[in-house]
Structure formats: C-alpha cells, structure tokens
Enzyme design. Structure first.
Site, PDB file in Angstrom:
ATOM      1  N   ASP A  53       0.817  -1.212   0.000  1.00  0.00           N
ATOM      2  CA  ASP A  53       0.000   0.000   0.000  1.00  0.00           C
ATOM      3  C   ASP A  53       0.853   1.266   0.000  1.00  0.00           C
ATOM      4  OD1 ASP A  53      -2.859  -0.740   0.183  1.00  0.00           O
ATOM      5  OD2 ASP A  53      -2.263  -1.739   2.028  1.00  0.00           O
ATOM      6  N   ILE A  54       1.929   1.252   0.775  1.00  0.00           N
ATOM      7  CA  ILE A  54       2.697   2.474   0.975  1.00  0.00           C
ATOM      8  C   ILE A  54       3.517   2.836  -0.255  1.00  0.00           C
ATOM      9  CG2 ILE A  54       4.547   3.510   2.353  1.00  0.00           C
ATOM     10  CD1 ILE A  54       3.405   2.012   4.759  1.00  0.00           C
TER      11      ILE A  54
END
Length: 422
Positions: free
Chosen positions: A192-193
C-alpha cells in the site's frame, strides 16, 4: 492552483510548501489515505470526504483509554496515524445530492484522489469526462490494485487487492525470506505504501503540468506495478541472467557482507559493499590480514565466498552486545543495531529528528505517538500539526469555503440524503 484559502476558517497552520493546494480525498484503508497524508504533511488542504458513519478504518484499533471506541464511531490508532492534518466532511455519494455537492467542490479543487475498486467512479458518474466538465484543470489520481485502462488495461482490472496481493504479484515476496525457505510477506504494508508514495509524486508532477498548461491530467497508479517498481533489481537480474531471483535471507545477491548478523543481545546490520570499508572493518576487529586475502579483498571475492565471509563476521559479532559492536565499528563502517519500537522510542536520533509526533485523541487521557514525515524543509512548515479529524468535523466550514449557502450547509450536515441545489 486554486486561490489561497482563508486560514481564519482553516485550523491547519499555514506556511507549508503546498499551501494553497486543495485536495479532495475520496480514499479509505491505507494506500489512498497515506498518499493524501503526504500532501497534507507539506501544507496542502486535504479534505477527506467520508461516507455517512465515517471511514471504516476509524474502527480499527488500538484505542487509547478513554478514547472513542468502535461502538462510539471509532478513532483508533490506524486512522489517527494516516489521516492527521486533514479536514473531514460527510457526503453520501450514493445519493444525487451528495454527488452534486462533490461536483461543486471539485470545481474549486486542484487534485482529487480515489482508491475505489475499478469501475466505481464510473458507476458514480464521476468519470474523467464528468470531472473535467466540472473543472478542466483538475488532476485526478486513482490508486487501484491493477490500475485503470488509462495506463494499460490489465486482465486483472476487476480483481480486488490489498497489501498482501500487491506484495505477492509485484515480486517482493519472491525475494523475501530465509534462503531456501518459502516467500515471506514484508512486515509494513509496502504493498500500500509504495503506491501511495508514487501517487503523491504523480499528483504533484501532474499538478505542475496542469499549472503550466491549464489542462487537467489523469494519474493512474497500480498497486502491483508500484511494488514491481520498488523491486527493480529482479527485472534487470532476470533479463541479464534468465534466472528468477529467490529469497536471500539476510544477505544480498550482489554485495557481501551486506545484511544481518547475530549479537549476544539481538542483531545488527553490517553493510560493506566497498573494499575500503572492508579494509577498515577487518582492521577494527583485529583481522587486518583479511584486507589483502584474495578470498576476501574484493566484493567479487567475498560474494564468491559469501558463506565464509558471513561466518567470519558472525564469529566476531556473536559474543558481543549491540552496544559493544557499536563502540568498535559505529561511525566507521555502515552499521546499525536492529531496533524494536521500544528501542526507537529511547533512541536520541528519532528524538532529535522529531520523528515521534504526538497527536491528541478525542476523549483519551493522553496523546498518541505517530510516525512523523521524513520530508523536512528548511523554511516551509511540514509534519504533523493537527490530529486526524472527527467524522464530519469540518463539514460546515468546508462547504462555506466552496460557496454553499447556509441553508444548503444545514441540509447537508444534518442529513446527507436530502436534496441540495446542484
């Protein structure tokens, strides 16, 4: 870029590098909120549009004593960490009135970010044509598991995706884990990051272009593509050799020694890709003859003899504490102790750098620490300044800034399902 906001109505401290940039944030979970958080940390006015009841991650813990619990709408650590510096308004985008309100807000924004599943924006009537009809200069950023057709139509476009999916398909799991062992998920949510970081970069790159040309832009971020970009090494390795890289444990396929080594009270990292560092290291540990030994003198030789190299480093580190190792080689060669969260809280580096920011938690008897931004600037304001908002906390002020009349604001804030003037 939009006209500067009237900060008398905006509780966020002015002066950031992105002051004056308006961002409409339609995101939830981690990737999207992290991207908009990066913009908010540098002074952008990020307006989080939440559904009735609020972002579902509000109800993910941990919760501080006295703070809002799941039953009270939630204000857990997950939400607090990645939604700081933002303002909140509640709109029901499944209703005509909510969509009408959003389109009016889009007309006065610079960037819109969403991370809905593929096709949701189109079903809501918020395709690019509709968004650009409302604001021709708008930059629309989307984050999806496999992207949109804008960047290339994926056969997996309709597949849902979370962090483990993008880690698996983007390649990072295939090179993570013990040598000879199974693939391993990376601890933090890099699936996600990484896309969040690319989305924030893409948003600003596109906004720079829109400011220069007067035309909006579409930024299409795929979570899986982002992880692959982060794993760039596996692509050139496979292209050059025809082999697929595998988990290397705590070592490195191209550099040696370069990884994790056991101490008597934990583990340390030692990374010595350069031969002059190797010569310094072996001198410091009392083995200067290894600087000229043909089996170890060069990185290529050490890599060829990786097991022996790592064994002799471990032979030196294992009887010593992390502090004792640091007293010998700290600051002399690339080295660092493996730190737990407790170690990080006690370490003077993170205190000096202000990386452990405190935010107030509604109702809680103490503040919560969250990781601050690593993007520091000499003059512009940056970092954690305000806690994450309560659900709809700034709704009336936000709508007033976008030109909604008092009676419209009263209707929207009291009942998002009621019809408003479009």
């Amino acid at each position: 870029m939009s006209e500067p906001l009237d900060h008398s109505a905006n509780p966020l401290v002015p002066g950031g590098a992105l002051e004056g940039l308006r961002v409409i944030d339609l995101t939830m979970m981690l990737a999207g909120p992290y991207a908009s958080m990066m913009l908010a940390d540098q002074g952008a006015d990020v307006i989080k549009v939440e559904p009735p009841g609020g972002d579902s991650t509000r109800r993910i813990g941990p919760f501080l004593p006295g703070g809002l619990t799941q039953d009270q709408g939630g204000y857990g650590g997950y939400f607090a960490s990645i939604n700081r510096n933002k303002r909140s308004v509640v709109l029901d985008l499944k209703s005509a009135s909510g969509l009408a309100a959003l389109k009016r807000m889009v007309a006065g924004a610079d960037i819109l970010i969403d991370n809905y599943r593929h096709g949701v924006m189109e079903r809501l009537g918020l395709n690019d044509a509709a968004l650009w009809a409302a604001n021709p200069k708008l930059v629309h950023v989307s984050i999806r598991g496999f992207g949109d057709a804008v960047g290339g139509a994926s056969p997996y476009a309709d597949w849902p995706a979370y962090d483990p999916v993008s880690q698996a398909m983007g390649g990072v799991m295939s090179i993570t884990g013990a040598r000879g062992g199974p693939p391993t998920k990376v601890g933090p949510g890099v699936g996600d990051i990484a896309p969040a970081m690319f989305a924030a970069f893409g948003a600003l790159a596109a906004t720079f272009r829109a400011h220069r040309t007067g035309r909006g832009e579409r930024v299409d971020i795929s979570m899986v593509d982002s992880v692959l970009a982060m794993c760039e090494r596996i692509i050139f390795q496979h292209s050059a050799t025809g082999a697929s890289p595998v988990p290397e444990g705590n070592g490195h396929p191209l550099l040696c020694p370069f990884g994790l080594f056991e101490a008597s009270d934990g583990f340390v990292t030692i990374a010595i890709p350069k031969d002059d560092f190797w010569a310094r290291f072996v001198s410091l540990i009392g083995r200067p003859e290894l600087a000229h030994d043909p089996d170890f003198a060069t990185n290529a030789a050490r890599l060829k003899n990786a097991s022996r190299t790592e064994a002799l480093v471990t032979e030196w580190t294992r009887p010593l504490t992390r502090a004792e190792i640091s007293s010998v080689i700290g600051g002399q060669v690339p080295f660092g102790p493996v730190m737990t969260a407790s170690d990080i809280f006690a370490d003077p580096h993170f205190q000096a750098r202000g990386m452990l920011a405190e935010v107030a938690m509604a109702g809680a008897d103490r503040p919560l620490h969250v990781a601050n931004t690593p993007v520091r600037m000499a003059h512009a304001a940056h970092g954690v300044r305000q806690p994450a908002p309560l659900t709809g906390e700034h709704g009336a002020a936000i709508l007033a800034e976008f030109g909604f009349a008092a009676e419209e604001i009263a209707q929207i804030c009291s009942d998002p399902l009621q019809k408003i003037t479009s």
